[in-house]
Design a protein around this motif. Structure first.
Motif, mmCIF file in Angstrom:
data_model
loop_
_atom_site.group_PDB
_atom_site.id
_atom_site.type_symbol
_atom_site.label_atom_id
_atom_site.label_comp_id
_atom_site.label_asym_id
_atom_site.label_seq_id
_atom_site.Cartn_x
_atom_site.Cartn_y
_atom_site.Cartn_z
ATOM 1 N N GLN A 1 8.871 -53.431 -24.233
ATOM 2 C CA GLN A 1 9.581 -52.273 -23.689
ATOM 3 C C GLN A 1 9.451 -51.096 -24.661
ATOM 4 O OE1 GLN A 1 11.103 -52.315 -20.625
ATOM 5 N NE2 GLN A 1 10.235 -54.374 -20.484
ATOM 6 N N THR A 2 9.771 -49.904 -24.183
ATOM 7 C CA THR A 2 9.745 -48.746 -25.071
ATOM 8 C C THR A 2 10.977 -48.766 -25.966
ATOM 9 O OG1 THR A 2 10.986 -47.300 -23.579
ATOM 10 C CG2 THR A 2 8.575 -47.364 -23.307
ATOM 11 N N GLN A 3 10.885 -48.079 -27.092
ATOM 12 C CA GLN A 3 12.034 -48.001 -27.993
ATOM 13 C C GLN A 3 13.199 -47.275 -27.329
ATOM 14 O OE1 GLN A 3 11.286 -46.774 -32.007
ATOM 15 N NE2 GLN A 3 9.474 -48.071 -32.205
ATOM 16 N N ALA A 4 12.912 -46.285 -26.494
ATOM 17 C CA ALA A 4 13.976 -45.562 -25.784
ATOM 18 C C ALA A 4 14.728 -46.493 -24.842
ATOM 19 C CB ALA A 4 13.397 -44.381 -25.020
ATOM 20 N N THR A 5 13.997 -47.351 -24.142
ATOM 21 C CA THR A 5 14.622 -48.309 -23.222
ATOM 22 C C THR A 5 15.496 -49.293 -23.987
ATOM 23 O OG1 THR A 5 12.777 -48.126 -21.686
ATOM 24 C CG2 THR A 5 14.172 -50.071 -21.474
ATOM 25 N N ARG B 1 19.556 -50.231 -37.504
ATOM 26 C CA ARG B 1 19.447 -50.118 -36.048
ATOM 27 C C ARG B 1 18.047 -49.673 -35.616
ATOM 28 N NH1 ARG B 1 23.483 -48.255 -31.556
ATOM 29 N NH2 ARG B 1 22.028 -47.853 -29.885
ATOM 30 N N THR B 2 17.485 -48.707 -36.310
ATOM 31 C CA THR B 2 16.152 -48.217 -35.953
ATOM 32 C C THR B 2 15.117 -49.324 -36.057
ATOM 33 O OG1 THR B 2 16.748 -46.022 -36.774
ATOM 34 C CG2 THR B 2 14.410 -46.458 -36.488
ATOM 35 N N GLU B 3 15.187 -50.106 -37.116
ATOM 36 C CA GLU B 3 14.261 -51.217 -37.300
ATOM 37 C C GLU B 3 14.497 -52.306 -36.249
ATOM 38 O OE1 GLU B 3 13.822 -50.720 -42.158
ATOM 39 O OE2 GLU B 3 15.372 -52.020 -41.312
ATOM 40 N N ALA C 1 11.585 -53.803 -29.282
ATOM 41 C CA ALA C 1 10.608 -53.152 -28.418
ATOM 42 C C ALA C 1 9.243 -53.821 -28.563
ATOM 43 C CB ALA C 1 10.521 -51.664 -28.752
ATOM 44 N N ALA C 2 8.847 -54.127 -29.782
ATOM 45 C CA ALA C 2 7.564 -54.778 -30.012
ATOM 46 C C ALA C 2 7.544 -56.183 -29.421
ATOM 47 C CB ALA C 2 7.271 -54.830 -31.513
ATOM 48 N N HIS C 3 8.648 -56.895 -29.552
ATOM 49 C CA HIS C 3 8.732 -58.272 -29.054
ATOM 50 C C HIS C 3 8.767 -58.335 -27.527
ATOM 51 C CE1 HIS C 3 9.621 -62.551 -29.387
ATOM 52 N NE2 HIS C 3 10.582 -62.382 -28.484
#
Length: 96
Positions: A21-25, A8-10, A16-18
Motif C-alpha cells: 500500500q502507499t504510505q499515505a494509505t 511512526r514514520t519508519e 507500506a513496503a510489507h
C-alpha cells in the motif's frame, strides 16, 4: 531497555513496503485506528486484539499523597488511567 526504536514514520514506511500500500494509505489507516482506540477507551470500552494486545481504561481511587517540596499531605483526586497488556503473540516475539 531496547537499544533500537521505530518511530511512526519508519513504522508507516515498513507497513507500506510489507503490504504494498502507499504510505499515505497506511498513515490514514493508522490515524483512524488510533482515533478509534482513543474514543473507545475514553468511553470505557475495552479494546482487545487477541494474541497481540488489549487496552482498557482503569479507575484510580482518590488517595492521600505528599508534596515533595514541602512534605505536606495533599489529597489526590480520583481519576482514570490506561492499562495496556501484551498478548501471547507479542510476548513470544519479544522473547526472540
Amino acid at each position: 531497555m531496547a537499544d533500537k526504536s521505530l518511530n511512526r514514520t519508519e513504522l508507516v514506511a515498513a507497513i507500506a513496503a510489507h503490504s504494498g500500500q502507499t504510505q499515505a494509505t497506511v498513515n490514514g489507516v493508522l490515524e483512524a485506528m488510533f482515533d478509534t482506540l482513543a474514543t473507545s477507551v475514553g468511553n470505557g470500552t475495552k479494546v482487545s486484539i487477541p494474541g497481540w494486545l488489549s487496552v482498557e481504561r482503569t479507575h484510580r481511587a482518590a488517595r492521600m499523597g505528599r508534596n515533595p517540596s514541602t512534605g505536606a499531605a495533599i489529597q489526590i483526586a480520583a481519576g482514570y488511567g490506561v492499562k495496556v497488556s501484551a498478548g501471547s503473540k507479542l510476548k513470544a516475539a519479544a522473547k526472540g
